[in-house]
Design a protein around this motif. Structure first.
Motif, mmCIF file in Angstrom:
data_model
loop_
_atom_site.group_PDB
_atom_site.id
_atom_site.type_symbol
_atom_site.label_atom_id
_atom_site.label_comp_id
_atom_site.label_asym_id
_atom_site.label_seq_id
_atom_site.Cartn_x
_atom_site.Cartn_y
_atom_site.Cartn_z
ATOM 1 N N THR A 54 0.800 -1.224 0.000
ATOM 2 C CA THR A 54 0.000 0.000 0.000
ATOM 3 C C THR A 54 0.836 1.280 0.000
ATOM 4 N N TYR A 55 2.177 1.152 0.031
ATOM 5 C CA TYR A 55 3.020 2.344 0.147
ATOM 6 C C TYR A 55 4.423 2.006 -0.334
ATOM 7 N N PHE A 56 5.112 2.990 -0.914
ATOM 8 C CA PHE A 56 6.501 2.794 -1.343
ATOM 9 C C PHE A 56 7.348 3.968 -0.874
ATOM 10 N N GLU A 57 8.662 3.727 -0.761
ATOM 11 C CA GLU A 57 9.623 4.791 -0.466
ATOM 12 C C GLU A 57 10.766 4.681 -1.471
ATOM 13 N N ILE A 58 11.050 5.806 -2.132
ATOM 14 C CA ILE A 58 12.134 5.862 -3.111
ATOM 15 C C ILE A 58 13.277 6.665 -2.493
ATOM 16 N N PRO A 59 14.389 6.004 -2.151
ATOM 17 C CA PRO A 59 15.535 6.747 -1.620
ATOM 18 C C PRO A 59 16.259 7.472 -2.749
ATOM 19 N N ASN A 92 0.225 5.244 -3.103
ATOM 20 C CA ASN A 92 1.010 6.444 -2.869
ATOM 21 C C ASN A 92 2.296 6.054 -2.166
ATOM 22 N N GLY A 93 3.211 6.993 -2.051
ATOM 23 C CA GLY A 93 4.475 6.690 -1.412
ATOM 24 C C GLY A 93 5.232 7.943 -1.043
ATOM 25 N N ALA A 94 6.548 7.879 -1.199
ATOM 26 C CA ALA A 94 7.391 9.006 -0.816
ATOM 27 C C ALA A 94 8.717 8.961 -1.549
ATOM 28 N N VAL A 95 9.336 10.129 -1.656
ATOM 29 C CA VAL A 95 10.730 10.265 -2.066
ATOM 30 C C VAL A 95 11.449 10.786 -0.839
ATOM 31 N N MET A 96 12.580 10.183 -0.517
ATOM 32 C CA MET A 96 13.290 10.525 0.720
ATOM 33 C C MET A 96 14.786 10.604 0.477
ATOM 34 N N LYS A 97 15.479 11.308 1.362
ATOM 35 C CA LYS A 97 16.939 11.351 1.331
ATOM 36 C C LYS A 97 17.448 9.955 1.662
ATOM 37 N N ILE A 121 11.662 0.666 -0.884
ATOM 38 C CA ILE A 121 10.986 -0.169 0.110
ATOM 39 C C ILE A 121 9.483 -0.060 -0.086
ATOM 40 N N ASN A 122 8.826 -1.211 -0.160
ATOM 41 C CA ASN A 122 7.372 -1.269 -0.222
ATOM 42 C C ASN A 122 6.839 -1.640 1.150
ATOM 43 N N THR A 123 5.669 -1.095 1.496
ATOM 44 C CA THR A 123 5.050 -1.373 2.789
ATOM 45 C C THR A 123 3.726 -2.090 2.576
#
Length: 155
Positions: free
Chosen positions: A39-44, A85-90, A99-101
């Motif tokens: 349900t969520y992703f994070e792109i470093p 939805n997700g995020a872009v992060m440092k 990372i997928n959640t």
């Protein structure tokens, strides 16, 4: 034993702002959402601002920064459309993966099932205020995933 960059998942949970306004935008209330789905992703990213601009221009994603952190929630489309939805992060290091959640109904039960199936818990359950409970694990191939139990009353 120190954790490698590959094992360190997501943002520093101790730095989460206490305000929940942006969290409701990033994590809308569960509306008959199926559990046990990604349900969520994070792109470093080494340069999250440039990467965020790329996704805005290429795909029309909308972003909102979370407090002062180098963490931008990504709203990838309308709520009625398929997708997440997700995020872009440092990035925390050059080897940090996307990372997928997975959203679950009961995080404690899910963590026990993950370990019983051969997974390894690498970040224990922590509270994200007004969102829920989050933990991170690796599967037998060392892929990192998050598990999230939604709980608006989490502190």
């Amino acid at each position: 034993m120190a954790q490698s960059t590959r094992e360190i998942a997501a943002f520093n949970l101790s730095e989460i702002p206490k305000t929940a306004t942006i969290l409701y935008w990033a994590f809308p209330a569960k509306n008959n959402r199926m559990s046990n789905r990604v349900t969520y992703f994070e792109i470093p990213s080494a340069n999250p601002d440039a990467n965020r601009q790329f996704y805005e221009k290429a795909f029309g994603w909308q972003f909102r920064q979370w407090g002062a952190q180098e963490y931008w929630f990504a709203h990838t489309g309308s709520d009625g459309e398929q997708g997440i939805n997700g995020a872009v992060m440092k990035e925390l290091g050059p080897q940090q993966p996307v990372i997928n959640t997975i959203t679950v109904d009961d995080i404690d039960s899910s963590l026990r099932q993950i370990e019983a199936a051969g997974g390894k818990i690498i970040k224990p359950k922590k509270s994200i205020p007004a969102v829920g409970w989050l933990a991170f694990f690796t599967d037998p191939d060392d892929n990192i995933f998050g598990v999230l139990q939604e709980d608006r009353k989490a502190l």
